[in-house]
Design a protein around this motif. Structure first.
Motif, PDB file in Angstrom:
ATOM      1  N   MET A   1     -42.456 -26.181  10.263  1.00 17.69           N
ATOM      2  CA  MET A   1     -42.587 -25.428   9.020  1.00 17.69           C
ATOM      3  C   MET A   1     -41.199 -24.890   8.668  1.00 17.69           C
ATOM      4  N   ASN A   2     -40.803 -25.062   7.416  1.00 18.84           N
ATOM      5  CA  ASN A   2     -39.469 -24.572   7.065  1.00 18.84           C
ATOM      6  C   ASN A   2     -39.495 -23.052   6.869  1.00 18.84           C
ATOM      7  N   ASP A   3     -38.334 -22.446   6.805  1.00 18.55           N
ATOM      8  CA  ASP A   3     -38.229 -20.980   6.813  1.00 18.55           C
ATOM      9  C   ASP A   3     -38.680 -20.313   5.514  1.00 18.55           C
ATOM     10  N   ARG A   4     -39.033 -21.090   4.492  1.00 12.45           N
ATOM     11  CA  ARG A   4     -39.580 -20.494   3.260  1.00 12.45           C
ATOM     12  C   ARG A   4     -41.050 -20.116   3.427  1.00 12.45           C
ATOM     13  N   PHE A   5     -41.679 -20.615   4.472  1.00  6.97           N
ATOM     14  CA  PHE A   5     -43.101 -20.388   4.685  1.00  6.97           C
ATOM     15  C   PHE A   5     -43.344 -19.611   5.968  1.00  6.97           C
ATOM     16  N   VAL A   6     -44.437 -18.844   5.967  1.00  8.12           N
ATOM     17  CA  VAL A   6     -44.811 -18.029   7.123  1.00  8.12           C
ATOM     18  C   VAL A   6     -46.324 -18.102   7.309  1.00  8.12           C
ATOM     19  N   PHE A   7     -46.786 -17.719   8.476  1.00  4.65           N
ATOM     20  CA  PHE A   7     -48.215 -17.553   8.695  1.00  4.65           C
ATOM     21  C   PHE A   7     -48.619 -16.216   8.068  1.00  4.65           C
ATOM     22  N   VAL A   8     -49.553 -16.258   7.146  1.00  3.25           N
ATOM     23  CA  VAL A   8     -49.939 -15.082   6.371  1.00  3.25           C
ATOM     24  C   VAL A   8     -50.412 -13.946   7.273  1.00  3.25           C
ATOM     25  N   ASP A   9     -51.146 -14.265   8.340  1.00  2.12           N
ATOM     26  CA  ASP A   9     -51.679 -13.206   9.207  1.00  2.12           C
ATOM     27  C   ASP A   9     -50.576 -12.416   9.910  1.00  2.12           C
ATOM     28  N   GLU A  10     -49.366 -12.944   9.985  1.00  3.82           N
ATOM     29  CA  GLU A  10     -48.254 -12.212  10.587  1.00  3.82           C
ATOM     30  C   GLU A  10     -47.624 -11.222   9.612  1.00  3.82           C
ATOM     31  N   TYR A  11     -47.952 -11.330   8.326  1.00  3.76           N
ATOM     32  CA  TYR A  11     -47.329 -10.499   7.295  1.00  3.76           C
ATOM     33  C   TYR A  11     -48.309  -9.629   6.516  1.00  3.76           C
ATOM     34  N   VAL A  12     -49.591  -9.938   6.614  1.00  2.00           N
ATOM     35  CA  VAL A  12     -50.611  -9.173   5.877  1.00  2.00           C
ATOM     36  C   VAL A  12     -51.577  -8.589   6.899  1.00  2.00           C
ATOM     37  N   SER A  13     -51.551  -7.274   7.050  1.00  2.00           N
ATOM     38  CA  SER A  13     -52.414  -6.629   8.032  1.00  2.00           C
ATOM     39  C   SER A  13     -53.879  -6.702   7.594  1.00  2.00           C
ATOM     40  N   GLY A  14     -54.752  -6.888   8.555  1.00  2.00           N
ATOM     41  CA  GLY A  14     -56.182  -6.830   8.274  1.00  2.00           C
ATOM     42  C   GLY A  14     -56.742  -7.964   7.431  1.00  2.00           C
ATOM     43  N   ASP A  25     -65.010 -28.679  10.713  1.00  2.00           N
ATOM     44  CA  ASP A  25     -65.989 -28.158   9.742  1.00  2.00           C
ATOM     45  C   ASP A  25     -65.403 -28.168   8.326  1.00  2.00           C
ATOM     46  N   ASN A  26     -65.196 -29.359   7.775  1.00  2.00           N
ATOM     47  CA  ASN A  26     -64.713 -29.495   6.401  1.00  2.00           C
ATOM     48  C   ASN A  26     -65.280 -30.785   5.811  1.00  2.00           C
ATOM     49  N   PHE A  27     -65.033 -31.031   4.546  1.00  2.00           N
ATOM     50  CA  PHE A  27     -65.679 -32.156   3.872  1.00  2.00           C
ATOM     51  C   PHE A  27     -65.255 -33.530   4.385  1.00  2.00           C
ATOM     52  N   THR A  28     -64.137 -33.614   5.116  1.00  2.00           N
ATOM     53  CA  THR A  28     -63.736 -34.911   5.664  1.00  2.00           C
ATOM     54  C   THR A  28     -64.408 -35.200   6.996  1.00  2.00           C
ATOM     55  N   GLY A  29     -64.958 -34.167   7.627  1.00  2.00           N
ATOM     56  CA  GLY A  29     -65.631 -34.337   8.912  1.00  2.00           C
ATOM     57  C   GLY A  29     -64.717 -34.320  10.117  1.00  2.00           C
ATOM     58  N   LYS A  30     -63.423 -34.040   9.900  1.00  2.00           N
ATOM     59  CA  LYS A  30     -62.476 -33.951  11.019  1.00  2.00           C
ATOM     60  C   LYS A  30     -61.258 -33.143  10.575  1.00  2.00           C
ATOM     61  N   PRO A  31     -60.445 -32.670  11.531  1.00  2.00           N
ATOM     62  CA  PRO A  31     -59.231 -31.951  11.132  1.00  2.00           C
ATOM     63  C   PRO A  31     -58.355 -32.838  10.253  1.00  2.00           C
ATOM     64  N   VAL A  32     -57.756 -32.243   9.237  1.00  2.00           N
ATOM     65  CA  VAL A  32     -56.940 -32.971   8.274  1.00  2.00           C
ATOM     66  C   VAL A  32     -55.497 -33.005   8.764  1.00  2.00           C
ATOM     67  N   TYR A  70     -50.922 -22.742   1.445  1.00  2.00           N
ATOM     68  CA  TYR A  70     -50.010 -23.853   1.229  1.00  2.00           C
ATOM     69  C   TYR A  70     -50.605 -25.104   1.863  1.00  2.00           C
ATOM     70  N   ARG A  71     -50.589 -26.186   1.130  1.00  2.00           N
ATOM     71  CA  ARG A  71     -51.137 -27.453   1.634  1.00  2.00           C
ATOM     72  C   ARG A  71     -49.991 -28.436   1.843  1.00  2.00           C
ATOM     73  N   PRO A  72     -49.771 -28.868   3.092  1.00  2.00           N
ATOM     74  CA  PRO A  72     -48.689 -29.818   3.356  1.00  2.00           C
ATOM     75  C   PRO A  72     -48.933 -31.155   2.641  1.00  2.00           C
ATOM     76  N   GLN A  73     -47.869 -31.834   2.270  1.00  2.00           N
ATOM     77  CA  GLN A  73     -47.994 -33.138   1.609  1.00  2.00           C
ATOM     78  C   GLN A  73     -48.775 -34.120   2.481  1.00  2.00           C
ATOM     79  N   ARG A  74     -48.584 -34.039   3.807  1.00  2.00           N
ATOM     80  CA  ARG A  74     -49.338 -34.935   4.696  1.00  2.00           C
ATOM     81  C   ARG A  74     -50.835 -34.749   4.517  1.00  2.00           C
ATOM     82  N   ALA A  75     -51.270 -33.514   4.253  1.00  2.00           N
ATOM     83  CA  ALA A  75     -52.697 -33.257   4.029  1.00  2.00           C
ATOM     84  C   ALA A  75     -53.153 -33.874   2.711  1.00  2.00           C
ATOM     85  N   VAL A  76     -52.361 -33.723   1.671  1.00  2.00           N
ATOM     86  CA  VAL A  76     -52.702 -34.321   0.375  1.00  2.00           C
ATOM     87  C   VAL A  76     -52.809 -35.836   0.532  1.00  2.00           C
TER      88      VAL A  76
END
Length: 92
Positions: A1-14, A25-32, A70-76
């Motif tokens: 992950m490049n430095d413009r992005f962060v894990f939201v739970d590390e920056y937003v309390s609660g 558990d998603n519409f594709t039936g497997k991790p994307v 944020y959705r990675p291009q690989r996921a799209v």
């Protein structure tokens, strides 16, 4: 992950989240492809806005639950490949 992005739970309390695309558990039936953990990724400005929204929600007796970020291009690309797969009867 490049430095413009962060894990939201590390920056937003609660904050609560459930990044379904990282799980079975998603519409594709497997991790994307592109989702490496059940966590939400965003920018620091997004996190600042979410923190303000969470504070407001808390003052009203509510909380925030995130389903996606944020959705990675690989996921799209993976979604596009999935859409071209023949019907399997489970997820389409």
């Amino acid at each position: 992950m490049n430095d413009r992005f962060v894990f939201v739970d590390e920056y937003v309390s609660g904050i609560y989240w459930d990044a379904k695309y990282a799980t079975w558990d998603n519409f594709t039936g497997k991790p994307v492809e592109g989702y490496v953990a059940n966590r939400i990724v965003g920018t620091r400005p997004l996190c600042a806005a979410l923190e303000r929204a969470r504070e407001e929600a808390t003052s009203l007796g509510f909380g925030l639950l995130l389903w996606d970020g944020y959705r990675p291009q690989r996921a799209v690309d993976s979604f596009l490949r999935w859409s071209k797969q023949p019907e399997d009867g489970r997820t389409k």
